[in-house]
Design a protein around this motif. Structure first.
Motif, short mmCIF file in Angstrom:
data_model
loop_
_atom_site.label_atom_id
_atom_site.label_comp_id
_atom_site.label_asym_id
_atom_site.label_seq_id
_atom_site.Cartn_x
_atom_site.Cartn_y
_atom_site.Cartn_z
N GLY A 1 0.80 -1.21 0.00
CA GLY A 1 0.00 0.00 0.00
C GLY A 1 0.84 1.27 0.00
O GLY A 1 2.07 1.23 -0.09
N ALA A 2 0.16 2.39 0.11
CA ALA A 2 0.84 3.67 0.18
C ALA A 2 1.58 3.81 1.51
O ALA A 2 1.25 3.14 2.50
N LEU A 3 2.59 4.65 1.51
CA LEU A 3 3.34 5.06 2.71
C LEU A 3 4.34 4.02 3.21
O LEU A 3 5.11 4.31 4.11
N VAL A 4 4.31 2.82 2.65
CA VAL A 4 5.27 1.78 3.03
C VAL A 4 5.83 1.15 1.75
O VAL A 4 5.40 1.47 0.65
N ASP A 5 6.80 0.23 1.92
CA ASP A 5 7.29 -0.53 0.78
C ASP A 5 7.03 -2.01 1.01
O ASP A 5 6.33 -2.39 1.95
N GLY A 6 7.60 -2.85 0.18
CA GLY A 6 7.30 -4.27 0.26
C GLY A 6 8.00 -5.01 1.38
O GLY A 6 7.67 -6.18 1.65
N SER A 7 8.95 -4.37 2.07
CA SER A 7 9.74 -5.09 3.08
C SER A 7 8.89 -5.57 4.25
O SER A 7 9.23 -6.56 4.90
N TYR B 1 -4.05 1.26 -0.51
CA TYR B 1 -4.11 1.82 -1.86
C TYR B 1 -3.77 0.77 -2.91
O TYR B 1 -4.25 0.83 -4.05
N GLY B 2 -2.99 -0.25 -2.53
CA GLY B 2 -2.68 -1.33 -3.46
C GLY B 2 -3.92 -2.05 -3.96
O GLY B 2 -3.88 -2.72 -5.00
N GLY B 3 -5.03 -1.94 -3.23
CA GLY B 3 -6.28 -2.52 -3.70
C GLY B 3 -6.76 -1.89 -4.99
O GLY B 3 -7.31 -2.57 -5.87
N SER B 4 -6.57 -0.58 -5.12
CA SER B 4 -6.93 0.09 -6.38
C SER B 4 -6.05 -0.40 -7.51
O SER B 4 -6.51 -0.60 -8.64
N VAL B 5 -4.77 -0.63 -7.19
CA VAL B 5 -3.83 -1.11 -8.21
C VAL B 5 -4.22 -2.49 -8.71
O VAL B 5 -4.27 -2.74 -9.91
N ILE B 6 -4.53 -3.41 -7.78
CA ILE B 6 -4.85 -4.78 -8.22
C ILE B 6 -6.21 -4.85 -8.89
O ILE B 6 -6.46 -5.74 -9.71
N THR B 7 -7.11 -3.94 -8.56
CA THR B 7 -8.42 -3.92 -9.22
C THR B 7 -8.26 -3.69 -10.71
O THR B 7 -8.97 -4.29 -11.52
N VAL C 1 -6.97 -10.74 -3.66
CA VAL C 1 -7.06 -10.67 -2.21
C VAL C 1 -6.87 -9.22 -1.78
O VAL C 1 -5.83 -8.61 -2.08
N TYR C 2 -7.86 -8.68 -1.09
CA TYR C 2 -7.84 -7.29 -0.62
C TYR C 2 -7.57 -7.29 0.89
O TYR C 2 -8.37 -7.80 1.67
N LEU D 1 -8.53 -0.76 -0.58
CA LEU D 1 -9.57 -0.12 -1.38
C LEU D 1 -9.98 -1.06 -2.50
O LEU D 1 -9.15 -1.77 -3.08
N GLN D 2 -11.27 -1.06 -2.81
CA GLN D 2 -11.80 -1.93 -3.86
C GLN D 2 -12.76 -1.11 -4.73
O GLN D 2 -13.97 -1.25 -4.66
N PRO D 3 -12.19 -0.25 -5.57
CA PRO D 3 -13.05 0.63 -6.37
C PRO D 3 -13.74 -0.11 -7.51
O PRO D 3 -13.29 -1.16 -7.97
N ASP D 4 -14.82 0.48 -7.98
CA ASP D 4 -15.47 0.02 -9.19
C ASP D 4 -14.86 0.79 -10.36
O ASP D 4 -14.14 1.79 -10.16
N ALA D 5 -15.14 0.35 -11.56
CA ALA D 5 -14.63 1.05 -12.74
C ALA D 5 -15.11 2.50 -12.73
O ALA D 5 -16.29 2.78 -12.48
N GLY D 6 -14.19 3.42 -12.96
CA GLY D 6 -14.52 4.84 -12.98
C GLY D 6 -14.40 5.53 -11.65
O GLY D 6 -14.46 6.77 -11.58
N GLU D 7 -14.23 4.78 -10.57
CA GLU D 7 -14.06 5.37 -9.24
C GLU D 7 -12.59 5.68 -8.97
O GLU D 7 -11.70 5.06 -9.55
N THR D 8 -12.35 6.59 -8.04
CA THR D 8 -11.00 6.92 -7.62
C THR D 8 -10.78 6.48 -6.18
O THR D 8 -11.74 6.30 -5.41
N SER D 9 -9.53 6.34 -5.80
CA SER D 9 -9.21 6.01 -4.41
C SER D 9 -9.68 7.09 -3.46
O SER D 9 -10.21 6.82 -2.38
N GLY D 10 -9.52 8.34 -3.87
CA GLY D 10 -9.95 9.44 -3.02
C GLY D 10 -11.44 9.46 -2.77
O GLY D 10 -11.89 9.77 -1.67
N GLN D 11 -12.23 9.12 -3.80
CA GLN D 11 -13.68 9.05 -3.63
C GLN D 11 -14.06 8.04 -2.55
O GLN D 11 -14.91 8.31 -1.71
#
Length: 238
Positions: free
Chosen positions: A24-30, A81-87, A99-100, A104-114
């Motif tokens: 997700g945001a603010l961290v890395d994969g470690s 935020y990685g949920g938006s990426v995998i969506t 796997v979320y 975040l699990q947006p629908d098509a056309g939605e933004t993470s901020g919304q």
């Protein structure tokens, strides 16, 4: 673990051995080392994407490059935020399940901020600060309480000291496709989350029909309860 619900009722696919994790945001994969070690110990091939966090399009592209390297069915895992990426990236035909993880699990056309604005995080704890160049971060003094309250102090401090800033534009970019509409999805709700509201998590996962596991954990569940996270990923791989 508190509860499991949902059906994830989609066409069955053969078991997956390749796991791709999107942090997700603010961290890395470690921070996913413990989950990685559990899964590899159980015979899975695990790859962790290191996103630039400079924009949704760039992060999706980084994820697609990793998916391209896999040989068989892929379980695609996203946190926060990685949920938006995998969506978006999950539309790849190699991806068999999503796997979320407090994601975040947006629908098509939605933004993470919304989505983030739909339900406020508990106590408004997630008051990320923007830099002059429009990158978001949590000030180090508030990081542990906000993001990783159930981690040992030293581990939470390391996360704060290695924090990755997120480009503001990433929160405003629209997801082009909702891969969860055609592929099985699994989700972990973190009931003690101060970043992504548990109410928002439940709302998104009910909308998608994801198979839900609820865990009493902070947003850093992947580090504080790696066995619980790995268990859900393994279920998705089957």
């Amino acid at each position: 673990m508190v509860a499991i619900s949902g059906t994830a009722a989609h066409a069955e696919t053969k078991p997956a051995k390749d796991i791709v994790i999107v942090h997700g945001a603010l961290v890395d994969g470690s921070g996913w080392r413990a989950v990685h070690d559990i899964l590899t110990g159980h015979g899975f091939h695990v790859t962790v994407v290191q996103e630039p966090l400079t924009g949704l399009a760039e992060d999706v592209e980084a994820t697609k490059r990793v998916i391209d390297q896999q040989t068989g069915p892929v379980v695609l895992v996203g946190h926060s935020y990685g949920g938006s990426v995998i969506t978006d990236a999950g539309a790849d035909p190699k991806v068999s399940a999503l796997v979320y993880v407090a994601a975040l699990q947006p629908d098509a056309g939605e933004t993470s901020g919304q989505l983030l604005s739909k339900f406020a995080a508990p106590n408004d704890a997630m008051r990320a600060t923007a830099t002059p160049k429009k990158f978001f971060f949590i000030p180090a003094a508030r990081f542990a309480q906000t993001y990783a309250a159930d981690l040992p102090a030293a581990d939470a401090q390391f996360m704060a000291d290695s924090e990755q800033q997120l480009a503001e534009k990433a929160l405003g970019e629209r997801v082009s496709v909702a891969s969860w509409r055609t592929k099985p999805s699994y989700a972990i709700v973190t009931s003690q989350d101060h970043v992504v509201s548990p109410e928002l998590q439940r709302w998104m996962y009910q909308r998608s029909g994801a198979k839900v596991t609820e865990v009493a954990a902070s947003h850093a569940v992947f580090a504080s309860q790696p066995a619980a996270v790995a268990s859900v990923i393994e279920a998705a791989a089957k």
